[in-house]
Design a protein around this motif. Structure first.
Motif, PDB file in Angstrom:
ATOM      1  N   SER A  30      43.728  38.839  39.009  1.00  0.00           N
ATOM      2  CA  SER A  30      42.293  39.110  39.037  1.00  0.00           C
ATOM      3  C   SER A  30      41.496  37.819  38.939  1.00  0.00           C
ATOM      4  N   ALA A  31      41.936  36.904  38.108  1.00  0.00           N
ATOM      5  CA  ALA A  31      41.205  35.658  37.899  1.00  0.00           C
ATOM      6  C   ALA A  31      41.209  34.777  39.142  1.00  0.00           C
ATOM      7  N   ILE A  34      43.821  36.931  43.850  1.00  0.00           N
ATOM      8  CA  ILE A  34      45.069  37.089  44.580  1.00  0.00           C
ATOM      9  C   ILE A  34      45.379  38.563  44.791  1.00  0.00           C
ATOM     10  N   ILE A  35      44.644  39.423  44.128  1.00  0.00           N
ATOM     11  CA  ILE A  35      44.925  40.854  44.225  1.00  0.00           C
ATOM     12  C   ILE A  35      44.835  41.332  45.667  1.00  0.00           C
ATOM     13  N   TRP A  36      43.943  40.727  46.456  1.00  0.00           N
ATOM     14  CA  TRP A  36      43.828  41.119  47.859  1.00  0.00           C
ATOM     15  C   TRP A  36      45.071  40.707  48.629  1.00  0.00           C
ATOM     16  N   LEU A  37      45.625  39.535  48.327  1.00  0.00           N
ATOM     17  CA  LEU A  37      46.857  39.090  48.980  1.00  0.00           C
ATOM     18  C   LEU A  37      48.020  39.994  48.607  1.00  0.00           C
ATOM     19  N   VAL A 132      46.508  47.065  35.429  1.00  0.00           N
ATOM     20  CA  VAL A 132      45.125  47.532  35.324  1.00  0.00           C
ATOM     21  C   VAL A 132      44.461  46.945  34.081  1.00  0.00           C
ATOM     22  N   PHE A 133      45.181  46.897  32.973  1.00  0.00           N
ATOM     23  CA  PHE A 133      44.622  46.316  31.756  1.00  0.00           C
ATOM     24  C   PHE A 133      44.294  44.843  31.953  1.00  0.00           C
ATOM     25  N   GLY A 134      45.168  44.093  32.614  1.00  0.00           N
ATOM     26  CA  GLY A 134      44.897  42.687  32.897  1.00  0.00           C
ATOM     27  C   GLY A 134      43.657  42.519  33.749  1.00  0.00           C
ATOM     28  N   PHE A 142      37.170  39.039  28.897  1.00  0.00           N
ATOM     29  CA  PHE A 142      37.212  37.585  29.031  1.00  0.00           C
ATOM     30  C   PHE A 142      37.052  37.220  30.510  1.00  0.00           C
ATOM     31  N   PRO A 143      35.849  37.238  31.050  1.00  0.00           N
ATOM     32  CA  PRO A 143      35.689  36.920  32.465  1.00  0.00           C
ATOM     33  C   PRO A 143      36.064  35.467  32.748  1.00  0.00           C
ATOM     34  N   SER A 144      36.779  35.271  33.835  1.00  0.00           N
ATOM     35  CA  SER A 144      37.192  33.924  34.220  1.00  0.00           C
ATOM     36  C   SER A 144      36.105  33.281  35.061  1.00  0.00           C
TER      37      SER A 144
END
Length: 147
Positions: A30-31, A34-37, A132-134, A142-144
């Motif tokens: 998420s930070a 990379i989730i799209w990849l 999902v929790f991450g 904790f937004p990056s």
């Protein structure tokens, strides 16, 4: 009653380790957007597996040249290999730790008396909730610094 006794022998430490590994992986994905990849990779693999069993996909791929398909596939593999070679320390940590935790949890669940289907479903549930929790931690708690 026998099925409930299996849940009493649940390998808690292995499952917590698995959940934490996937929570860390979900936060990292998420930070760094990379989730799209990862989603595109999962969709590609699913399409490749379903290719031969689905006549619509088979007809779609027969419209294009097979040489073009091979060139695109080889170039994607080479590109992915170069990226993994450059970012080996992060890739190693984010691939090997969840993989090792999954193997440990699977072995522990089999020794606890769970069958293959229950083990698979339970481990997928734990891994998904960790991811999902991450993601939720990165988005809300904790937004990056996303660039």
């Amino acid at each position: 009653m026998l099925k409930f006794q299996c849940f009493l022998k649940l390998p808690v430490l292995a499952l917590i380790t698995l959940w934490l590994a996937y929570a860390l992986l979900g936060w990292y994905l998420s930070a760094h957007h990379i989730i799209w990849l990862v989603g595109a990779s999962i969709i590609s693999v699913a399409l490749a597996v379903a290719w031969k069993s689905n006549p619509l996909l088979e007809r779609f791929t027969s419209l294009g040249s097979q040489g073009l398909f091979v060139v695109i596939t080889v170039s994607l593999i080479v590109s992915l290999s170069v990226v993994l070679a450059i970012t080996w320390t992060n890739s190693f940590t984010l691939i090997v730790i969840p993989f090792a935790a999954m193997i440990l949890a699977q072995i522990e669940m089999v020794f606890s008396g769970f069958d293959k289907l229950a083990t698979f479903l339970f481990l997928m549930f734990v891994a998904t909730t960790g991811l999902v929790f991450g993601e939720v931690v990165d988005l809300n708690i904790f937004p990056s610094n996303k660039s």
